[in-house]
Structures are given as C-alpha cells and as structure tokens.
Write a protein that holds these residues in place. Sequence first.
Motif, PDB file in Angstrom:
ATOM      1  N   MET A 319      43.053  55.362  41.065  1.00 55.98           N
ATOM      2  CA  MET A 319      42.987  53.558  41.596  1.00 55.98           C
ATOM      3  C   MET A 319      42.136  52.937  41.140  1.00 55.98           C
ATOM      4  N   LEU A 320      43.048  51.694  40.605  1.00 58.94           N
ATOM      5  CA  LEU A 320      42.149  50.919  40.164  1.00 58.94           C
ATOM      6  C   LEU A 320      43.234  49.504  40.695  1.00 58.94           C
ATOM      7  N   ALA A 321      42.303  48.104  40.838  1.00 58.99           N
ATOM      8  CA  ALA A 321      42.819  47.095  40.951  1.00 58.99           C
ATOM      9  C   ALA A 321      41.680  45.838  40.081  1.00 58.99           C
ATOM     10  N   GLU A 322      42.535  44.689  39.744  1.00 56.61           N
ATOM     11  CA  GLU A 322      42.093  44.408  38.761  1.00 56.61           C
ATOM     12  C   GLU A 322      42.697  42.499  38.765  1.00 56.61           C
ATOM     13  N   VAL A 323      41.369  41.544  38.700  1.00 59.59           N
ATOM     14  CA  VAL A 323      42.323  40.179  38.609  1.00 59.59           C
ATOM     15  C   VAL A 323      41.799  39.892  37.907  1.00 59.59           C
ATOM     16  N   GLU A 324      41.917  38.253  37.213  1.00 62.83           N
ATOM     17  CA  GLU A 324      41.957  37.609  35.989  1.00 62.83           C
ATOM     18  C   GLU A 324      42.438  36.337  36.753  1.00 62.83           C
ATOM     19  N   GLU A 325      41.702  35.322  35.951  1.00 71.38           N
ATOM     20  CA  GLU A 325      41.356  33.265  35.932  1.00 71.38           C
ATOM     21  C   GLU A 325      41.640  33.233  34.595  1.00 71.38           C
ATOM     22  N   ARG A 326      42.406  32.958  34.352  1.00 71.55           N
ATOM     23  CA  ARG A 326      42.780  31.593  33.202  1.00 71.55           C
ATOM     24  C   ARG A 326      42.891  30.221  33.365  1.00 71.55           C
ATOM     25  N   TRP A 327      41.645  29.464  32.296  1.00 71.59           N
ATOM     26  CA  TRP A 327      41.954  28.255  32.972  1.00 71.59           C
ATOM     27  C   TRP A 327      42.248  27.318  31.218  1.00 71.59           C
ATOM     28  N   ASP A 328      43.507  26.271  31.031  1.00 68.73           N
ATOM     29  CA  ASP A 328      43.531  26.233  30.334  1.00 68.73           C
ATOM     30  C   ASP A 328      42.905  24.469  30.104  1.00 68.73           C
ATOM     31  N   PHE A 329      42.188  25.050  29.234  1.00 67.00           N
ATOM     32  CA  PHE A 329      41.196  22.855  30.062  1.00 67.00           C
ATOM     33  C   PHE A 329      40.818  22.023  28.915  1.00 67.00           C
ATOM     34  N   VAL A 330      41.673  22.621  27.458  1.00 66.07           N
ATOM     35  CA  VAL A 330      42.181  21.917  26.631  1.00 66.07           C
ATOM     36  C   VAL A 330      42.733  22.447  25.205  1.00 66.07           C
ATOM     37  N   ASN A 331      43.733  21.337  25.630  1.00 60.62           N
ATOM     38  CA  ASN A 331      45.041  21.380  24.422  1.00 60.62           C
ATOM     39  C   ASN A 331      45.513  23.035  24.360  1.00 60.62           C
ATOM     40  N   ARG A 332      45.020  23.760  22.798  1.00 64.93           N
ATOM     41  CA  ARG A 332      45.304  25.412  22.662  1.00 64.93           C
ATOM     42  C   ARG A 332      44.659  26.037  23.451  1.00 64.93           C
ATOM     43  N   TRP A 333      43.533  25.589  23.907  1.00 59.59           N
ATOM     44  CA  TRP A 333      42.814  26.721  24.511  1.00 59.59           C
ATOM     45  C   TRP A 333      42.184  26.966  25.606  1.00 59.59           C
ATOM     46  N   SER A 334      41.659  28.084  26.194  1.00 58.43           N
ATOM     47  CA  SER A 334      41.526  28.840  27.819  1.00 58.43           C
ATOM     48  C   SER A 334      40.400  29.643  27.639  1.00 58.43           C
ATOM     49  N   LEU A 335      39.402  29.734  28.788  1.00 55.80           N
ATOM     50  CA  LEU A 335      38.535  30.482  29.335  1.00 55.80           C
ATOM     51  C   LEU A 335      39.255  31.513  30.233  1.00 55.80           C
ATOM     52  N   VAL A 336      38.962  32.586  30.165  1.00 54.39           N
ATOM     53  CA  VAL A 336      39.475  33.640  30.807  1.00 54.39           C
ATOM     54  C   VAL A 336      37.926  33.922  31.551  1.00 54.39           C
ATOM     55  N   LEU A 337      37.974  34.087  32.865  1.00 57.09           N
ATOM     56  CA  LEU A 337      37.294  35.488  34.112  1.00 57.09           C
ATOM     57  C   LEU A 337      38.284  36.236  34.405  1.00 57.09           C
ATOM     58  N   PHE A 338      37.505  37.902  34.118  1.00 54.17           N
ATOM     59  CA  PHE A 338      38.045  38.860  35.250  1.00 54.17           C
ATOM     60  C   PHE A 338      37.715  39.764  35.731  1.00 54.17           C
ATOM     61  N   GLY A 339      37.914  40.304  36.532  1.00 56.18           N
ATOM     62  CA  GLY A 339      36.446  41.482  37.112  1.00 56.18           C
ATOM     63  C   GLY A 339      37.580  43.012  37.743  1.00 56.18           C
ATOM     64  N   GLY A 340      36.640  43.912  37.942  1.00 49.86           N
ATOM     65  CA  GLY A 340      37.698  44.797  38.819  1.00 49.86           C
ATOM     66  C   GLY A 340      37.365  46.060  38.889  1.00 49.86           C
ATOM     67  N   GLY A 341      37.821  47.211  39.953  1.00 53.86           N
ATOM     68  CA  GLY A 341      37.144  47.884  39.909  1.00 53.86           C
ATOM     69  C   GLY A 341      38.344  49.583  40.675  1.00 53.86           C
ATOM     70  N   GLY A 342      37.958  50.315  39.735  1.00 53.02           N
ATOM     71  CA  GLY A 342      38.514  51.927  40.688  1.00 53.02           C
ATOM     72  C   GLY A 342      38.094  53.731  40.600  1.00 53.02           C
ATOM     73  N   LYS A 343      39.053  54.170  41.290  1.00 52.73           N
ATOM     74  CA  LYS A 343      38.125  55.353  41.193  1.00 52.73           C
ATOM     75  C   LYS A 343      39.127  56.250  40.964  1.00 52.73           C
ATOM     76  N   ALA A 344      38.439  57.762  40.506  1.00 50.34           N
ATOM     77  CA  ALA A 344      38.832  58.884  39.751  1.00 50.34           C
ATOM     78  C   ALA A 344      38.412  60.069  40.236  1.00 50.34           C
ATOM     79  N   PHE A 345      38.874  60.713  41.379  1.00 53.07           N
ATOM     80  CA  PHE A 345      39.036  61.547  41.840  1.00 53.07           C
ATOM     81  C   PHE A 345      40.080  62.974  41.700  1.00 53.07           C
ATOM     82  N   ASP A 346      39.742  64.048  41.699  1.00 56.63           N
ATOM     83  CA  ASP A 346      41.136  65.278  42.183  1.00 56.63           C
ATOM     84  C   ASP A 346      41.543  65.315  43.918  1.00 56.63           C
ATOM     85  N   LYS A 347      40.745  64.933  44.565  1.00 54.36           N
ATOM     86  CA  LYS A 347      41.325  65.174  45.891  1.00 54.36           C
ATOM     87  C   LYS A 347      41.189  64.298  46.815  1.00 54.36           C
ATOM     88  N   TYR A 348      42.171  63.668  47.713  1.00 59.65           N
ATOM     89  CA  TYR A 348      42.240  62.492  48.433  1.00 59.65           C
ATOM     90  C   TYR A 348      40.779  62.703  49.626  1.00 59.65           C
TER      91      TYR A 348
END
Length: 400
Positions: A319-348
């Motif tokens: 299971m995992l989740a991520e979020v990303e923010e993109r800021w188109d701050f000038v003309n064709r250029w963008s700044l990106v911030l992102f983060g997320g987390g998740g877990k892997a396991f064999d049994k719930y």
Amino acid sequence: MKTTTGVGIYFLFLLLFPFSIDTFSQDNKEKTPVSFRDSLDNCLDLSDVIIEKKGFVPMPVIVTEPALGGFGGGLAPIFIERNPPVMKDGKPHIVPPNITAIAGGYTLNDSWMIGGGRAATIRKWGLRYAIGGAYANVNMDYYFNLGKLGKDVKMGFNIQTIPVFLSVSKQLRNPEFAIGLQYLFMHNKVELVDNNGSSEEIIDVFKQKFGDYVSNKVSGNVAKLGTKIGFDNRNTVFTPDRGLRTYLTAEWSNPLVGSEYKYGQFEGAVYYYFPIMKTLITGTRFDVQQIVGNQPFYMRPFIDMRGVPTARYIGKSTMLAEVEERWDFVNRWSLVLFGGGGKAFDKYSEFDDAEWAWGYGTGFRYLMARKLNLRMGVDFAMGTEGFAYYLVFGTAWMRQ
C-alpha cells in the motif's frame, strides 16, 4: 503491472539536444525545415519535431535507478503520432497518442537490456492495444525478512529474462471507460551471485520460504492472464494538469496459461490531478496490490516510489500514497515538491509492525512540447535508504 523484473530497468527519457531534421510537405514534396522554436513564445519547443516528423526522434536514455548502480545510458528511437479527440455527445474526449519505441541500455552494475514495443489506438473499433518484448540481464539486490534469523537480509541475484507483453482494451459507450485483457509471459533464469555474508542457516531458511534459487541457474516460466477495467479523463497522458485515472486489474498465473506457478494478483490505483490555481497543480496517487498463492520472490509487488530503491520493500501486499505539487512559476519552467509513504507486508496482521518506506523531495520541469503538454526535468529525493535522483519524461508516475 509493476513487477520486480518487469521494471528492473527504468528507461526515463530526456532529450539532451536538438537534431537537424527535415520533413516533406504533403502538397509539393519540397523539403521544409522543422522548427525547434514555438511560434507563440519563440522558446525551445519540440512539438513540431515530435508531431510532424516523418522519421524517428533519437532519444538518449538515462537510467538513474539506485538499485541498478545509480547510473546508466542507452538510446531509444521513439515514434509519436498524435490522435485527434473522439467526439461523444458533443464533448471531445482525449485519445492517447500512438507510441512506438526501440530501446537498449547498460548500467554501472552490469545490467543491460534491449527491447521494443508499441501502444496504439484503432479508432474505428474503439480499441487500444499494446505489445512489447525484451531481453534483460539484471543484477539486483533483494531484501528478505526471515523472522528470528535476520530481518531485511540482503542477497544479490542475477536475473536473465525474456518478457513478452500483450494487451487490448475496448472503449465503452463513454470513451473514458475501457475494459480489456492483458497477458504477460516471461522466461527467467535466476542465480544467487552474492549472499552478502549470510550464514548457511539463513540461506537454508531462505530456501524453505522462497524456493531453491541459490545454487545453479534455475529456469522458470512465469505467465499471467488478466483483465483490467479503467477510467481516464486526464487532459494528457504526459504531464496532466487535471483529471482522474483509476483502474482495477486481476491476473491469474497457472500452467493453463503457460506458467510454472499458481497464484493470483490484484491491483487497484487512483491518480487525481486538480489545479488549485492556474499555475499550481496538485497530483495525488494511491496504489494497493495483493498476491494470493505462491509467487516467485522476484515477481512480488514492491514499493515503487521516488526515494525508495526498486525491490527494497517487497511483500505479498503493498500500500502506498503520494502527493505532488507543481508550480509553473515563470514561462515554461516549473518547480515540483513531492512526498509519500507506503508499506509492504505478507499478512494484513503484520501491517502495524511493517517498516514504513518513505520519500520526499523537489525537482524542476521544462515544458518541452507545448502541443503535447509534455514537461521534462529532474527530481531529487531523500528517502528511507538515502539520496536518489530521477530524470523525468512526462509525469513521474508515467511508468505505473
């Protein structure tokens, strides 16, 4: 689907320099140069090269996956053909472009591959198909939780694989919905090449839990037949500004479909993009995978996220989740911030005790092809295992 072998080599494309290209006019057959500048802002733009070019665009391939040595390169000739929208009830619906690619590459840990594929739409039938094949020789470390004898034991494997993938989907009455079938066949040879100092006791436990893959090369066929239903109304497949993509897949591996293993695999995913304002775009991702039965360890789901090495966190469930923010701050250029987390396991029941895998970071994008809304750039991530960087073609989630 995301399997350890299937995405063992990431080919994220970055156009490093323009090429001198000529095309022919449809009317007078005279040579006409294709512009590398956009007529709207006179900035560097490859829309005309990609859309109007009659040959291929040679793209350098840069591999930055930490699990594959951290760096590698190759070449991928890419053909892209834009499809016009489909009109339904007076409303236009985006049709993904036809893409044909041939790729080959090599990484610093002596992994290499060659392959090719095509994804295209047959408009009059409302069908979307994909076909691909490759040969890969991959060196990767895998981590195993072997209980009291050792947690997160690392072992190095060489995997030689020949994968073949086929899929076909049919648009429903609403073209944003589609349902289809997919088939994956892989012939694999697996060899333990580095036990990283593990004791004989640990290796014996590994054999009992995951199979006898630790002495000579072992050949095995893995095949999966599945069905997929999905919804997609994003404004582009490359770098979406708005829209929803979601899908459910169910796959079955059995000797009846050419496999030497019996198991089922299920996945559900949701990607949602929405503008907070014209220049600030939010993207969210949620993914769940589940295995039922006995699957080869190198085909198990893993946490596939920026900042987390490939195959570092594997299990029968992820299971995992991520979020990303993109800021188109000038003309064709963008700044990106992102983060997320998740877990892997064999049994719930093990979810609470499973280790969190996490990653966060920043990056930048350049609008390389305005007519396709294609942005390209670099992401820098910190995660559970340290620092990593990624060259991004389109969206960082394109490979999912």
